[in-house]
Design a protein around this motif. Structure first.
Motif, mmCIF file in Angstrom:
data_model
loop_
_atom_site.group_PDB
_atom_site.id
_atom_site.type_symbol
_atom_site.label_atom_id
_atom_site.label_comp_id
_atom_site.label_asym_id
_atom_site.label_seq_id
_atom_site.Cartn_x
_atom_site.Cartn_y
_atom_site.Cartn_z
ATOM 1 N N PRO A 108 78.689 65.918 12.609
ATOM 2 C CA PRO A 108 78.706 65.426 11.109
ATOM 3 C C PRO A 108 80.331 64.754 10.982
ATOM 4 N N ASP A 109 81.253 65.463 11.471
ATOM 5 C CA ASP A 109 82.676 65.038 11.531
ATOM 6 C C ASP A 109 82.886 63.683 12.119
ATOM 7 N N GLN A 110 82.223 63.521 13.232
ATOM 8 C CA GLN A 110 82.287 62.221 13.811
ATOM 9 C C GLN A 110 81.841 61.045 13.038
ATOM 10 N N LEU A 111 80.653 61.326 12.516
ATOM 11 C CA LEU A 111 79.891 60.394 11.646
ATOM 12 C C LEU A 111 80.593 60.256 10.263
ATOM 13 N N ALA A 112 81.353 61.219 9.592
ATOM 14 C CA ALA A 112 82.077 61.092 8.542
ATOM 15 C C ALA A 112 83.168 60.175 8.751
ATOM 16 N N THR A 143 65.624 66.847 8.466
ATOM 17 C CA THR A 143 65.287 66.981 9.803
ATOM 18 C C THR A 143 66.661 66.830 10.422
ATOM 19 N N GLU A 144 66.887 67.190 11.769
ATOM 20 C CA GLU A 144 68.036 67.498 12.452
ATOM 21 C C GLU A 144 69.072 66.396 12.290
ATOM 22 N N ALA A 145 68.477 65.039 12.634
ATOM 23 C CA ALA A 145 69.471 63.728 12.283
ATOM 24 C C ALA A 145 69.895 63.973 10.830
ATOM 25 N N ASN A 146 68.900 63.756 9.866
ATOM 26 C CA ASN A 146 69.078 64.055 8.592
ATOM 27 C C ASN A 146 70.327 64.998 8.162
ATOM 28 N N GLU A 147 70.134 66.118 8.672
ATOM 29 C CA GLU A 147 71.201 66.916 8.511
ATOM 30 C C GLU A 147 72.703 66.610 8.827
ATOM 31 N N ILE A 148 72.706 65.904 9.739
ATOM 32 C CA ILE A 148 74.017 65.382 10.567
ATOM 33 C C ILE A 148 74.586 64.219 9.347
ATOM 34 N N VAL A 149 73.495 63.352 8.888
ATOM 35 C CA VAL A 149 73.860 62.469 7.692
ATOM 36 C C VAL A 149 74.520 63.083 6.759
ATOM 37 N N LEU A 150 73.516 64.070 6.036
ATOM 38 C CA LEU A 150 73.880 64.690 4.748
ATOM 39 C C LEU A 150 75.208 65.291 4.818
ATOM 40 N N ARG A 151 75.468 65.955 5.952
ATOM 41 C CA ARG A 151 76.799 66.706 6.440
ATOM 42 C C ARG A 151 78.241 65.780 6.156
ATOM 43 N N ALA A 152 77.945 64.649 7.113
ATOM 44 C CA ALA A 152 78.778 63.669 7.283
ATOM 45 C C ALA A 152 79.125 62.963 5.760
ATOM 46 N N ALA A 154 78.636 64.325 2.932
ATOM 47 C CA ALA A 154 79.268 65.218 1.915
ATOM 48 C C ALA A 154 80.756 65.352 2.291
ATOM 49 N N ARG A 155 81.097 65.239 3.515
ATOM 50 C CA ARG A 155 82.522 65.212 3.983
ATOM 51 C C ARG A 155 83.270 64.062 3.847
ATOM 52 N N ALA A 156 82.602 62.957 3.948
ATOM 53 C CA ALA A 156 83.494 61.630 3.765
ATOM 54 C C ALA A 156 83.484 61.588 2.000
ATOM 55 N N CYS A 157 82.673 62.166 1.257
ATOM 56 C CA CYS A 157 82.794 62.179 -0.390
ATOM 57 C C CYS A 157 83.960 63.215 -0.483
ATOM 58 N N LYS A 158 84.097 64.415 0.120
ATOM 59 C CA LYS A 158 85.042 64.993 -0.435
ATOM 60 C C LYS A 158 86.435 64.698 0.021
ATOM 61 N N ASP A 159 86.503 63.978 1.329
ATOM 62 C CA ASP A 159 87.791 63.131 1.651
ATOM 63 C C ASP A 159 88.208 62.167 0.688
ATOM 64 N N THR A 160 87.306 61.297 0.211
ATOM 65 C CA THR A 160 87.593 60.246 -0.266
ATOM 66 C C THR A 160 87.515 60.017 -1.927
ATOM 67 N N GLY A 161 86.650 61.094 -2.493
ATOM 68 C CA GLY A 161 86.191 60.993 -3.645
ATOM 69 C C GLY A 161 85.085 59.950 -4.177
ATOM 70 N N VAL A 162 84.577 59.140 -2.673
ATOM 71 C CA VAL A 162 83.566 58.220 -3.327
ATOM 72 C C VAL A 162 82.415 58.972 -3.264
ATOM 73 N N PRO A 163 81.415 58.671 -4.394
ATOM 74 C CA PRO A 163 80.346 59.364 -4.563
ATOM 75 C C PRO A 163 79.269 59.236 -3.750
ATOM 76 N N ILE A 164 77.957 60.092 -3.829
ATOM 77 C CA ILE A 164 76.907 59.983 -3.010
ATOM 78 C C ILE A 164 75.814 59.384 -3.898
ATOM 79 N N SER A 165 75.085 58.558 -3.345
ATOM 80 C CA SER A 165 73.905 58.214 -4.088
ATOM 81 C C SER A 165 72.839 58.572 -2.981
ATOM 82 N N THR A 166 71.986 59.418 -3.830
ATOM 83 C CA THR A 166 70.730 59.795 -2.761
ATOM 84 C C THR A 166 69.209 59.923 -3.687
ATOM 85 N N HIS A 167 68.244 60.009 -2.818
ATOM 86 C CA HIS A 167 66.906 60.030 -3.527
ATOM 87 C C HIS A 167 66.117 60.975 -2.193
ATOM 88 N N THR A 168 64.942 60.935 -2.575
ATOM 89 C CA THR A 168 64.044 61.555 -1.784
ATOM 90 C C THR A 168 62.688 61.338 -1.939
#
Length: 174
Positions: A108-112, A143-152, A154-168
């Motif tokens: 997640p850190d690499q993807l963030a 999923t495993e891949a989805n968890e990596i994306v979601l964590r990344a 969240a980390r990018a949002c926290k570091d930049t303040g840019v919001p997340i848009s999501t749906h399910t």
């Protein structure tokens, strides 16, 4: 607060009436650049200019395009449209549901860091910076891949303040 758009930053107070979940063009990762014969770019741009001009006439000031890399995001199309309409176009970083299998090999850190680069420096070697982070989950759950994306995200949002848009797409179970 400043918001990244295709044509630079705007103050959030200047966004006005905003369409929050839109797509100018959707395909698959790599198609617009590698298999460009499969996309009628001129038609896509002309249609988007026509639609966004009509939307502007009805009071739309800003447009959030949540087309991510796996949905065939094409910054050049977005730039052509943004240069021809009086609507702020906000571009997304992130990954939707067609998560490339290579994501399973990164943390997640690499993807963030990739998401942050697209927010702070630009997308596809352009000066166009992402103003939102797009993610999603399916009816399979996280999923495993989805968890990596979601964590990344969240980390990018926290570091930049840019919001997340999501749906399910998850179905409710009765």
């Amino acid at each position: 607060m400043k918001i990244n758009t295709v044509n630079g930053t705007v103050d959030s107070n200047e966004l006005g009436f905003t369409l929050m979940h839109e797509h100018i063009a959707v395909s698959s990762a790599g198609i617009p650049h590698s298999f460009y014969e499969l996309m009628d770019r001129e038609r896509v741009v002309a249609n988007a200019i026509e639609c966004l001009s009509a939307a502007k006439a009805e009071g739309v000031d800003s447009y959030v395009d949540v087309t991510t890399i796996d949905l065939g995001r094409d910054v050049e199309i977005l730039r052509q449209v943004a240069d021809s309409v009086d609507v702020n176009i906000i571009v997304a970083t992130g990954i939707w549901l067609d998560i490339p299998r290579s994501i399973l090999r990164v943390t997640p850190d690499q993807l963030a860091k990739v998401f942050i680069r697209e927010i702070e420096h630009g997308i596809d070697s352009t000066s166009v910076k992402a103003g939102v982070i797009k993610v999603a989950t399916s009816d399979e759950g996280v999923t495993e891949a989805n968890e990596i994306v979601l964590r990344a995200a969240a980390r990018a949002c926290k570091d930049t303040g840019v919001p997340i848009s999501t749906h399910t797409a998850a179905l409710s179970r009765v």
